[in-house]
Design a protein around this motif. Structure first.
Motif, mmCIF file in Angstrom:
data_model
loop_
_atom_site.group_PDB
_atom_site.id
_atom_site.type_symbol
_atom_site.label_atom_id
_atom_site.label_comp_id
_atom_site.label_asym_id
_atom_site.label_seq_id
_atom_site.Cartn_x
_atom_site.Cartn_y
_atom_site.Cartn_z
ATOM 1 N N TRP A 32 54.187 -24.174 57.702
ATOM 2 C CA TRP A 32 55.653 -24.078 57.152
ATOM 3 C C TRP A 32 55.878 -22.410 56.913
ATOM 4 O O TRP A 32 56.968 -22.114 57.491
ATOM 5 N N ARG A 35 56.299 -20.972 60.611
ATOM 6 C CA ARG A 35 57.111 -21.600 61.470
ATOM 7 C C ARG A 35 58.439 -20.797 62.004
ATOM 8 O O ARG A 35 58.956 -20.172 60.966
ATOM 9 N N PRO A 36 58.799 -20.602 63.238
ATOM 10 C CA PRO A 36 60.026 -19.858 63.470
ATOM 11 C C PRO A 36 61.264 -20.635 62.919
ATOM 12 O O PRO A 36 61.285 -21.824 62.820
ATOM 13 N N VAL A 37 62.335 -19.837 62.625
ATOM 14 C CA VAL A 37 63.257 -20.567 62.006
ATOM 15 C C VAL A 37 64.292 -21.003 63.153
ATOM 16 O O VAL A 37 64.289 -21.045 64.148
ATOM 17 N N SER A 38 64.590 -22.684 62.791
ATOM 18 C CA SER A 38 65.202 -23.454 63.701
ATOM 19 C C SER A 38 66.702 -23.061 64.315
ATOM 20 O O SER A 38 67.366 -22.263 63.237
ATOM 21 N N ALA A 39 67.091 -23.369 65.151
ATOM 22 C CA ALA A 39 68.531 -23.073 65.513
ATOM 23 C C ALA A 39 69.599 -23.668 64.391
ATOM 24 O O ALA A 39 70.505 -22.866 64.290
ATOM 25 N N ARG A 40 69.233 -24.540 64.069
ATOM 26 C CA ARG A 40 70.173 -25.260 62.743
ATOM 27 C C ARG A 40 70.303 -24.402 61.554
ATOM 28 O O ARG A 40 71.363 -23.885 61.202
ATOM 29 N N MET A 41 69.034 -23.885 61.177
ATOM 30 C CA MET A 41 68.942 -22.936 60.104
ATOM 31 C C MET A 41 69.574 -21.733 60.356
ATOM 32 O O MET A 41 70.331 -20.916 59.578
ATOM 33 N N ALA A 42 69.552 -21.063 61.365
ATOM 34 C CA ALA A 42 69.965 -19.912 62.073
ATOM 35 C C ALA A 42 71.544 -19.865 62.020
ATOM 36 O O ALA A 42 72.269 -19.052 61.525
ATOM 37 N N HIS A 43 72.101 -21.267 62.265
ATOM 38 C CA HIS A 43 73.381 -21.368 62.393
ATOM 39 C C HIS A 43 74.015 -21.344 61.257
ATOM 40 O O HIS A 43 74.979 -20.870 60.816
ATOM 41 N N ASP A 44 73.211 -22.144 60.169
ATOM 42 C CA ASP A 44 73.759 -22.204 58.886
ATOM 43 C C ASP A 44 73.769 -20.826 58.117
ATOM 44 O O ASP A 44 74.593 -20.832 57.486
#
Length: 69
Positions: A32, A35-44
């Motif tokens: 965890w 793990r790279p930051v997800s697109a959803r997390m970056a957008h949020d």
């Protein structure tokens, strides 16, 4: 949520102890953590920054910085 707690407190207590207490594996935590930051997390995060920036100048009695909330 458990991994975030471990990540926040790993400078205070050993990771192995935190993982044992919270019932998660050390390998799962390290997976965890790397793990790279997800697109959803970056957008949020982007939406949150924009919102905070817009709210800071308005209604100061309603705005609290994240560390005081």
């Amino acid at each position: 949520m458990r991994f975030a707690f471990i990540g926040k407190h790993r400078q205070v207590w050993p990771v192995s102890w935190l993982c044992a207490v919270l019932g998660v594996s050390r390998s799962g935590f390290h997976t965890w953590l790397n793990r790279p930051v997800s697109a959803r997390m970056a957008h949020d995060e982007k939406i949150g920054r924009v919102t905070r920036k817009k709210l800071q100048g308005q209604r100061p009695h309603l705005w609290r910085p994240p560390d005081l909330a």
